[in-house]
Design an enzyme around this catalytic site. Sequence first.
Site, PDB file in Angstrom:
ATOM      1  N   CYS A 201       0.832  -1.205   0.000  1.00 45.43           N
ATOM      2  CA  CYS A 201       0.000   0.000   0.000  1.00 45.43           C
ATOM      3  C   CYS A 201       0.864   1.251   0.000  1.00 45.43           C
ATOM      4  O   CYS A 201       0.996   1.945   1.009  1.00 45.43           O
ATOM      5  CB  CYS A 201      -0.953   0.018   1.186  1.00 45.43           C
ATOM      6  SG  CYS A 201      -2.242   1.276   1.012  1.00 45.43           S
ATOM      7  N   CYS A 379      -5.691   2.176  -5.061  1.00 46.10           N
ATOM      8  CA  CYS A 379      -5.223   2.831  -3.846  1.00 46.10           C
ATOM      9  C   CYS A 379      -6.177   3.973  -3.518  1.00 46.10           C
ATOM     10  O   CYS A 379      -6.117   5.028  -4.159  1.00 46.10           O
ATOM     11  CB  CYS A 379      -3.804   3.359  -4.032  1.00 46.10           C
ATOM     12  SG  CYS A 379      -3.138   4.158  -2.556  1.00 46.10           S
TER      13      CYS A 379
END
Length: 450
Positions: A201, A379
Amino acid sequence: MVPLVAVVSGPRAQLFACLLRLGTQQVGPLQLHTGASHAARNHYEVLVLGGGSGGITMAARMKRKVGAENVAIVEPSERHFYQPIWTLVGAGAKQLSSSGRPTASVIPSGVEWIKARVTELNPDKNCIHTDDDEKISYRYLIIALGIQLDYEKIKGLPEGFAHPKIGSNYSVKTVEKTWKALQDFKEGNAIFTFPNTPVKCAGAPQKIMYLSEAYFRKTGKRSKANIIFNTSLGAIFGVKKYADALQEIIQERNLTVNYKKNLIEVRADKQEAVFENLDKPGETQVISYEMLHVTPPMSPPDVLKTSPVADAAGWVDVDKETLQHRRYPNVFGIGDCTNLPTSKTAAAVAAQSGILDRTISVIMKNQTPTKKYDGYTSCPLVTGYNRVILAEFDYKAEPLETFPFDQSKERLSMYLMKADLMPFLYWNMMLRGYWGGPAFLRKLFHLGMS
């Protein structure tokens, strides 16, 4: 163009109908798995290494393919966490308790849970070894061991977390420390870091910066805070469309971004952080802080680094389109532990799971895989307590957006999706093997066009 009836009457009808009912229908809890013990057998048709998002998801899919009794998961942890929500936990918007469940509750019913740690992979003999000296063989192996956090590679950590001014949203042990440091902030530098390694991430290190800035504004401390993002990278984001949008936010909110700066030491007792200049080897800078958020260096799990299944960098060496291992045709990889050249996110794992399911299905029939993974990842860039830029892109770093509007704009709807819908999809659909990403929704929203 795909007619609407074709979308809702095909094999995805159940999933589509479920999405339409979100918020109006309660879904029962996952069926509790009670077989949390070492395997009574030493051979399985499908052996899954890792009980994270990729491992549980693939076990659920393989259960339907070969039967639960022929699938086993090797995983030592007692609890399973939905880690993407930790960004909001670190900013006080969610409780840590909401992110975790007992591992036993997410293991697909009937699938064997081998509660142990993998110590060796021997793909030439189709077996693995565990830390309790068990040898387990397989016909097909799925490697989903995730990524390793290496806090100790920063001098002064992890012991520095004992001091109250430091936090990290990447660990269950330190995410609440971020919120404590944020609340206790008085005046000075608030520093946020991005390491000189691959990370999971990659948007998370800057998400907490935007949330912290919003918190300082909300509590009247913004004028006393100098917000600094020190990143080892050369750009704020890898996709230009979203990078441009983030640069506007950075300028509007008076945030300082320093590129090619890598955290190498934390002097917690002095509240100092030491950074190396990657453009000028040997040059360092010491910055004092009132708050420090650390994104740790990361690497493949140690067990993989010297394994035959790894590439030169230690990642599971898979074909980027089929997720099949390049040298061992009965070995597959998914998620953060692989060398797939895309961002390491839960959204990527979801998309990969559908492709890998198809790949294994045809290989079991002695056929050649044709379904190809395009590198899709997502994201949700949280830019405030009620705003998100939903970045979606592919291997080419080109936007691959689901919704029929400009996702580079900050939106409340995307924040609600991040905070509430995505956790629902994760626990109730993805981990049950029913969510392979939003590709079919993208076709629907874009009237069948890719």
